[in-house]
Design a protein around this motif. Sequence first.
Motif, PDB file in Angstrom:
ATOM      1  N   SER A  37       0.834  -1.201   0.000  1.00  0.00           N
ATOM      2  CA  SER A  37       0.000   0.000   0.000  1.00  0.00           C
ATOM      3  C   SER A  37       0.871   1.253   0.000  1.00  0.00           C
ATOM      4  O   SER A  37       2.090   1.186   0.154  1.00  0.00           O
ATOM      5  N   VAL A  38       0.223   2.393  -0.127  1.00  0.00           N
ATOM      6  CA  VAL A  38       0.952   3.661  -0.131  1.00  0.00           C
ATOM      7  C   VAL A  38       1.468   4.026   1.256  1.00  0.00           C
ATOM      8  O   VAL A  38       2.299   4.916   1.395  1.00  0.00           O
ATOM      9  N   ASP A  39       0.981   3.341   2.296  1.00  0.00           N
ATOM     10  CA  ASP A  39       1.391   3.627   3.671  1.00  0.00           C
ATOM     11  C   ASP A  39       2.604   2.822   4.112  1.00  0.00           C
ATOM     12  O   ASP A  39       3.012   2.910   5.268  1.00  0.00           O
ATOM     13  N   THR A  40       3.151   1.986   3.225  1.00  0.00           N
ATOM     14  CA  THR A  40       4.314   1.174   3.575  1.00  0.00           C
ATOM     15  C   THR A  40       5.341   1.202   2.451  1.00  0.00           C
ATOM     16  O   THR A  40       5.039   1.580   1.330  1.00  0.00           O
ATOM     17  N   SER A  41       6.545   0.763   2.803  1.00  0.00           N
ATOM     18  CA  SER A  41       7.603   0.582   1.810  1.00  0.00           C
ATOM     19  C   SER A  41       8.267  -0.753   2.096  1.00  0.00           C
ATOM     20  O   SER A  41       8.137  -1.299   3.195  1.00  0.00           O
ATOM     21  N   LEU A  42       8.975  -1.287   1.108  1.00  0.00           N
ATOM     22  CA  LEU A  42       9.660  -2.570   1.275  1.00  0.00           C
ATOM     23  C   LEU A  42      11.152  -2.386   1.136  1.00  0.00           C
ATOM     24  O   LEU A  42      11.622  -1.512   0.412  1.00  0.00           O
ATOM     25  N   SER A  43      11.881  -3.238   1.825  1.00  0.00           N
ATOM     26  CA  SER A  43      13.331  -3.253   1.703  1.00  0.00           C
ATOM     27  C   SER A  43      13.822  -4.674   1.930  1.00  0.00           C
ATOM     28  O   SER A  43      13.060  -5.544   2.363  1.00  0.00           O
ATOM     29  N   SER A  44      15.065  -4.894   1.633  1.00  0.00           N
ATOM     30  CA  SER A  44      15.738  -6.183   1.868  1.00  0.00           C
ATOM     31  C   SER A  44      15.025  -7.356   1.225  1.00  0.00           C
ATOM     32  O   SER A  44      14.944  -8.439   1.815  1.00  0.00           O
ATOM     33  N   LEU A  45      14.506  -7.178   0.029  1.00  0.00           N
ATOM     34  CA  LEU A  45      13.814  -8.255  -0.673  1.00  0.00           C
ATOM     35  C   LEU A  45      14.842  -9.218  -1.259  1.00  0.00           C
ATOM     36  O   LEU A  45      15.733  -8.805  -1.985  1.00  0.00           O
TER      37      LEU A  45
END
Length: 171
Positions: free
Chosen positions: A121-129
């Motif tokens: 969603s626009v309220d989260t971000s991802l990292s370390s995929l």
Amino acid sequence: MKLIFKISKFHNKVAGFTLVELLIYMGILSVILIVLTDILVAAFGVQASSQSTSQVAQDGRYIYSRLIYDINQASDVSTPSALGDTTNTLTLNKDGTTYTYALSGANLVVTDNSGTYQLNSVDTSLSSLQFQRIGNPGGKHTFRISFTVNGIINLNGRFDSKAFLTTAGLR
């Protein structure tokens, strides 16, 4: 006959408040307003924290479930290709369609024949995929998936974050 009117001693006074009474009233009112303001600010902070934590967990569970489902339904996974390889993209074939999962900035996107879609969603971000091919050389293809979902709401100098780690395999 003489009429005598008695005038009460209270009729000569003007009704009102003294300066001391007004200052006491304003002081008490100020304290009450400050306390109520602090309570409202704290309530909004708790609401924002709760919403951020909930959004991080919800996005993580959705992405986690979506990746496991798609890998389980895939006929072939082309990236990562060799046993032990670790990549930040996953490419699989399912029902004749090629799906590619990758980070675009801080968002997880999936690309197929019809376009590109953001999964978080626009309220989260991802990292370390990361996607890693694991398992036995002669066995079914299995993949270790790890990623971190981060909230974007600043909560007194910190951001909610949750790491996810799972494995999924072809059926």
